[in-house]
Design an enzyme around this catalytic site. Structure first.
Site, mmCIF file in Angstrom:
data_model
loop_
_atom_site.group_PDB
_atom_site.id
_atom_site.type_symbol
_atom_site.label_atom_id
_atom_site.label_comp_id
_atom_site.label_asym_id
_atom_site.label_seq_id
_atom_site.Cartn_x
_atom_site.Cartn_y
_atom_site.Cartn_z
ATOM 1 N N LEU A 116 -20.910 -0.175 -3.605
ATOM 2 C CA LEU A 116 -22.071 -0.432 -2.761
ATOM 3 C C LEU A 116 -22.414 0.751 -1.851
ATOM 4 C CD1 LEU A 116 -21.489 -4.203 -1.991
ATOM 5 C CD2 LEU A 116 -23.487 -3.210 -3.135
ATOM 6 N N TYR A 143 0.834 -1.211 0.000
ATOM 7 C CA TYR A 143 0.000 0.000 0.000
ATOM 8 C C TYR A 143 0.865 1.256 0.000
ATOM 9 C CZ TYR A 143 -3.703 -3.248 1.504
ATOM 10 O OH TYR A 143 -4.584 -4.282 1.606
ATOM 11 N N GLY A 179 -16.364 0.981 -3.178
ATOM 12 C CA GLY A 179 -17.319 2.079 -3.062
ATOM 13 C C GLY A 179 -18.558 1.928 -3.907
#
Length: 346
Positions: free
Chosen positions: A241, A53, A239
């Site tokens: 949902l 990340y 995102g």
């Protein structure tokens, strides 16, 4: 906040886990610190990160997310109050700037040492293998497709030996898997059963949401019978949902607006399913976001639900989902939609 235990341990973790993969790209260090402050104040004691990340992975941003967490831990002195999970990146095209060797002993040791330095800690509570070392059906592939030219030398014993040594040194407390199949989970578990000196995998971090319930096909039984807990990632499907992309909308600075190639949850069938879930939420005075997260929170095989946010408004709504209890009628309606459009986003 609600809490569970990491399986086979007395370590109590919040049922909402703070995901961090946007920090260092979509979020600044200051914003990451603000999110950790708020989540911690709301009872979230479980943070998940990875050396890969922020996402999308890039050599110029390598492990910046871990560095942001490290400066927060150093600033607040909260290390002993949070349960910290991170991951080693495996061999893949998008991680070749990190390593190309896979999970060799040297790679695992170097990865752990690097994470410890960036996180400004001397131990990792949960260390995870980010994806399998072998070729299998992960990252959006619905089924396993074997190639006659595929060669993989079983290195699971060696991996567990290396992790055992790191546990003995006190650098890692427990270990887990990610993006793993039922075969892979059982292979690791059986190795540690046969060889009592080897550590046991206690969690599996896989995608799970209203749009992807493939964990239920195989892994859910493994989870129940072997007591290995799910750490659900992408519970809102990048995102999708939240409903913010419905009607072909492209909100400014939204993940799929910035990175349209991340289309795992955006195909036509998934969009159709999302619309139906949105209408169900509206009919029951729920936001689609909270209905989606509350569904994941309710699953019996769940250890923790990894939520992520780029804004404080999103973070507050996501964490508040822990207080939402879905009625039997809503759960039955969710099942009806799922049966009509099962797993549209593998």
């Amino acid at each position: 906040m609600l809490y569970t235990n990491l399986p086979h341990t007395d370590i109590e973790v919040s049922k909402i886990c703070l995901g961090t993969m946007t920090w260092g790209n979509q979020n600044t260090e200051e914003e990451g610190h603000e999110q950790m402050d708020y989540a911690f104040d709301k009872g979230v004691n479980f943070f998940d990160t990875a050396e890969l990340y922020p996402i999308p992975a890039h050599p110029d941003r390598y492990a910046d997310t871990e560095k942001i967490i490290g400066t927060w831990l150093q600033k607040t002195g909260n290390r002993d109050k949070v349960i910290l999970a991170t991951k080693i990146a495996g061999k893949a095209e998008f991680s070749k700037h990190i390593r190309t060797t896979g999970f060799t002993r040297e790679a695992i040791i170097n990865a752990v040492e690097g994470s410890l330095e960036r996180l400004k800690t001397d131990y990792i509570d949960l260390y995870q293998l980010h994806w399998p070392d072998r070729n299998t059906n992960y990252f959006g592939q619905r089924g396993y497709r074997h190639s006659a030219t595929d060669y993989w030398e079983d290195n699971i014993h060696q991996i567990l030996e290396t992790l055992r040594d790191l546990i003995r040194e006190g650098k890692v407390r427990h270990i887990g898997l990610s993006n793993e199949t039922p075969w892979g989970v059982m292979r690791y578990l059986e190795e540690s059963k046969v060889h009592a000196s080897l550590p046991r995998m206690i969690t599996i971090q896989n995608p799970y949401s209203l749009l992807n319930r493939l964990f239920e096909v195989g892994n859910a039984e493994v989870s129940h019978r072997e007591k290995i807990g799910l750490l659900a990632y992408s519970p809102l499907g990048f995102g999708v949902l939240s409903g913010k992309y419905l009607g072909d909308r492209k909100p400014d600075n939204a993940r799929l607006t910035l990175f349209p190639n991340y289309a795992r949850y955006s195909n036509e069938i998934a969009t159709s399913a999302t619309q139906r879930y949105y209408e169900l939420a509206q009919a029951n005075n729920l936001s689609l976001t909270q209905m989606s997260l509350a569904f994941v929170n309710s699953r019996p095989f769940l250890t923790s639900n990894i939520i992520g946010a780029t804004t404080m408004k999103q973070l507050k709504e996501n964490i508040a989902s822990i207080d939402v209890v879905l009625s039997d009628e809503v759960l039955e309606s969710i099942e009806a939609i799922h049966n009509a459009i099962p797993n549209p986003a593998p």
